[in-house]
Design an enzyme around this catalytic site. Structure first.
Site, PDB file in Angstrom:
ATOM      1  N   GLY A  42      -2.180  -3.234 -11.017  1.00  6.89           N
ATOM      2  CA  GLY A  42      -2.885  -2.045 -10.570  1.00  6.89           C
ATOM      3  C   GLY A  42      -1.903  -0.927 -10.269  1.00  6.89           C
ATOM      4  N   GLY A  44      -2.680   2.277  -8.672  1.00  3.88           N
ATOM      5  CA  GLY A  44      -3.120   3.341  -7.784  1.00  3.88           C
ATOM      6  C   GLY A  44      -1.926   3.890  -7.022  1.00  3.88           C
ATOM      7  CD1 TRP A  46      -0.719   0.092  -0.229  1.00  4.20           C
ATOM      8  CD2 TRP A  46       1.221   1.148  -0.445  1.00  4.20           C
ATOM      9  NE1 TRP A  46       0.176  -0.467   0.674  1.00  4.20           N
ATOM     10  CE2 TRP A  46       1.380   0.164   0.558  1.00  4.20           C
ATOM     11  CE3 TRP A  46       2.324   1.937  -0.768  1.00  4.20           C
ATOM     12  CZ2 TRP A  46       2.573  -0.059   1.238  1.00  4.20           C
ATOM     13  CZ3 TRP A  46       3.536   1.720  -0.091  1.00  4.20           C
ATOM     14  CH2 TRP A  46       3.641   0.736   0.893  1.00  4.20           C
ATOM     15  N   GLY A  47      -0.048   1.001  -4.951  1.00  2.12           N
ATOM     16  CA  GLY A  47       0.528   0.026  -5.875  1.00  2.12           C
ATOM     17  C   GLY A  47       1.710   0.599  -6.641  1.00  2.12           C
ATOM     18  CB  ALA A 229       1.093   5.922  -1.193  1.00  4.05           C
ATOM     19  CE  LYS A 279      -7.015   1.829   6.879  1.00 11.43           C
ATOM     20  NZ  LYS A 279      -6.725   2.782   5.807  1.00 11.43           N
ATOM     21  NE  ARG A 341      -6.955   6.273  -1.586  1.00 11.99           N
ATOM     22  CZ  ARG A 341      -6.447   5.579  -2.595  1.00 11.99           C
ATOM     23  NH1 ARG A 341      -7.240   5.089  -3.520  1.00 11.99           N
ATOM     24  NH2 ARG A 341      -5.161   5.347  -2.684  1.00 11.99           N
TER      25      ARG A 341
END
EC number: 1.1.1.8
Length: 456
Positions: A42, A44, A46-47, A229, A279, A341
């Site tokens: 993946g 995205g 953070w990945g 990130a 959260k 986000r």
């Protein structure tokens, strides 16, 4: 300072970096000439950043480690994004020079002019994440064939949204049937599913991975923390926790730790994972309130008081020692409200710049995981088998009835029977109850429901 160890555990200098790499290689039984293979599944924000951090730290040890990213092929970069990407490239002299040296600059010129279509996997190789084009990364080794990416990987990083994790890891299990040893998996996903049969319980990404891929729980870890990130890649100081079995979490915490990215370790895997999903629920509401009240500090603080009391109430249902999670949960919530986000999504909905029928995967942002989490938490906490005593009415009610913000978010986002502006009604407590009373209620009763996390 080369090789010096600081009080926070970080190691400064190339010598310390190689030592950490060698230590992990030994633990995984790697011999000389046998590459330690790490793949991030993946791509995205953070990945991609996680893979780039590893590449920056360890990628130059080419004879010892291989770091790659898998992402699906064929995702085209639209014209407006290509134009913006071109502007980002030209604003950064280091990035511009790098692309010219790699003979890759011309294709961005052509894409800006509309003479060429760029693809997400193509730009990732040059160091650009489609969900975060304003933050150039280092060039990454990208694989678009899933089997090629994972079949002999030693460490697999799950950078997928929770909504895609099960499907992809079911596919991965086909490629691992002949393996003698199972890989170590680090999950970055923050999201949950609800299972109502035979008993109501939460299913987390690490549990999805274990059941879908047949990997023992001991080899699956969760990494999360209060971080953004892009800021981490730009070397803003950050903390994170890696949670899981002692065998892997301590050496991996040491391996992942960098001077600006401090990784602690913890044994409480599932509860930390669930808090990462919780959260996101309240972050969407915070974004809505901010936009609807024109960033009123007073209104946002009222919302924060109510939402934190609900989160503490829910935490008491999920863990026997909720006080241990208060700091990490509030820190993660705070950073998400500031720049996450999910809060952004709530703002865009309230401003009318996004609509619910656009779905939960948003261009330039990726998956808004708080939406599915709202549905999962509300459905779970609406089950009669989890009923608690209402403090005022002296009768048994489902926990969701004592969480007015969660209830309204469900009716706005999932049922779509209320307008976005109705979130403000959750702040106007007609019963005159202090949010503190919800916390005191949770603390004074035997609220803990171990079955919610699949415990006996």
């Amino acid at each position: 300072m080369v090789g010096s160890v600081h009080v926070n555990g970080s190691v400064n200098g190339a010598n310390g970096t190689e030592e950490r790499l060698d230590e992990l290689r030994r633990l995984l039984g790697k011999s000389d000439g046998d590459l330690l293979k790490i793949v991030s599944i993946g791509a995205g924000a953070w990945g991609s950043v996680f893979a780039a951090l590893l590449q920056d730290a360890y990628g130059h040890f080419r004879e010892k480690v291989q770091i790659r990213v898998w992402r699906r092929p064929g995702r085209a970069v639209d014209r407006s994004t290509a134009e913006h990407l071109f502007d980002v490239i030209n604003s950064r002299e280091d990035v511009l020079r790098r692309l010219i040296r790699r003979c890759a600059y011309l294709k961005y010129v052509e894409a800006r002019l509309g003479d060429r279509t760029l693809y997400a996997d193509e730009i990732l190789r040059d160091g650009f994440c489609l969900n975060m084009v304003d933050t150039p990364l280092c060039p990454l080794k990208v694989v678009t064939n899933l089997q090629e990416a994972v079949w002999d990987a030693d460490i697999v990083v799950n950078g997928l949204p929770s909504t895609e994790t099960r499907e992809v890891f079911e596919e991965l299990s086909k490629y691992w049937k002949e393996r003698i040893s199972v890989p170590v998996i680090i999950s970055l996903a923050k999201g949950i599913e609800a299972s109502l049969d035979p008993i109501p319980r939460i299913i987390t990404p690490t549990q999805m991975i274990s059941s879908a891929a047949g990997v023992p729980t001991e080899n699956i870890l969760y990494l999360g923390g209060p971080n953004i990130a892009s800021e981490i890649y730009n070397k803003e100081y950050a903390n994170a926790r890696i949670c899981g079995s002692t065998k892997w979490r301590k050496p991996l915490a040491k391996f992942l730790r960098q001077p600006h990215f401090i990784v602690w370790d913890n044994s409480d895997l599932v509860t930390h994972e669930v808090m990462g999903g919780l959260k996101n629920v309240y972050a969407i509401g915070a974004g809505m309130v901010a936009a609807l009240t024109n960033e009123s500090a007073t209104s946002k603080s009222v919302y924060f008081a109510h939402c934190t009391s609900e989160m503490i109430f829910i935490t008491h249902l999920l863990t026997e020692q909720p006080e241990k999670l208060a700091g990490p949960l509030l820190a993660d919530t705070y950073v998400t409200l500031l720049k996450g986000r999910n809060a952004w999504y709530g703002q865009m909905l309230a401003k009318g710049e996004l609509r619910l029928d656009m779905g939960d995967s948003i261009k330039g942002k990726g998956m808004i995981q708080g939406i599915s989490a709202v549905g999962a938490f509300f459905e779970l906490l609406s089950q009669p088998s989890l009923s608690v005593l209402h403090p005022e009415e002296n009768k048994q009610v489902a926990p969701a009835e004592l969480c007015p913000i969660l209830k309204r978010l469900y009716r706005i986002l999932i049922k779509r029977e209320l307008p976005v502006g109705d979130i403000l009604q959750a702040l106007r407590d007609e019963t005159m109850n202090d949010p503190r009373e919800r916390i005191e209620m949770a603390q004074s009763h035997a609220f803990y429901r171990p079955s919610l996390l699949g415990k006996p």
